[in-house]
Motif scaffolding. Structure first.
Motif, PDB file in Angstrom:
ATOM      1  N   PHE A  11       0.847  -1.184   0.000  1.00  0.00           N
ATOM      2  CA  PHE A  11       0.000   0.000   0.000  1.00  0.00           C
ATOM      3  C   PHE A  11       0.887   1.241   0.000  1.00  0.00           C
ATOM      4  O   PHE A  11       2.070   1.176   0.355  1.00  0.00           O
ATOM      5  N   VAL A  12       0.332   2.348  -0.381  1.00  0.00           N
ATOM      6  CA  VAL A  12       1.070   3.610  -0.393  1.00  0.00           C
ATOM      7  C   VAL A  12       1.661   3.850   0.988  1.00  0.00           C
ATOM      8  O   VAL A  12       0.974   3.722   2.004  1.00  0.00           O
ATOM      9  N   THR A  77      -0.648   4.428  -6.309  1.00  0.00           N
ATOM     10  CA  THR A  77      -1.226   3.093  -6.483  1.00  0.00           C
ATOM     11  C   THR A  77      -1.082   2.660  -7.942  1.00  0.00           C
ATOM     12  O   THR A  77      -0.801   3.477  -8.815  1.00  0.00           O
TER      13      THR A  77
END
Length: 85
Positions: A11-12, A77
């Motif tokens: 994830f970021v 993303t």
């Protein structure tokens, strides 16, 4: 680019690692330049950008294979494309 992403889902803002398999020729090229297994490679021209920050680059050995390990933090993303190193 084929390789192994650790962890599989990121994830970021997460720290992740991409293991890019090296051919025997590529591995010998790194060693010929004085690069040692498990010792970080200096990142001279790498700077943070909008897509990711690369925090570490090194050659590692996993089982019977050598890999270029790229430790990074993604800031967007979607598909991952590494900047030129």
């Amino acid at each position: 680019m084929n390789g192994v992403l650790i962890p599989q889902r990121i994830f970021v803002g997460d720290t992740a690692q991409f293991l890019f398999p090296l051919s025997e020729k590529e591995y010998k090229s790194f060693i010929g330049r004085g690069i040692t297994v498990d010792v970080p490679i200096p990142l001279k021209n790498s700077t943070p950008n909008d897509v990711m920050t690369i925090s570490e680059l090194k050659v590692v050995r996993r089982e019977a294979r050598y890999y270029l390990a790229i430790t990074f933090i993604p800031w967007e993303t979607g598909d991952i494309e590494f900047p030129s190193l």
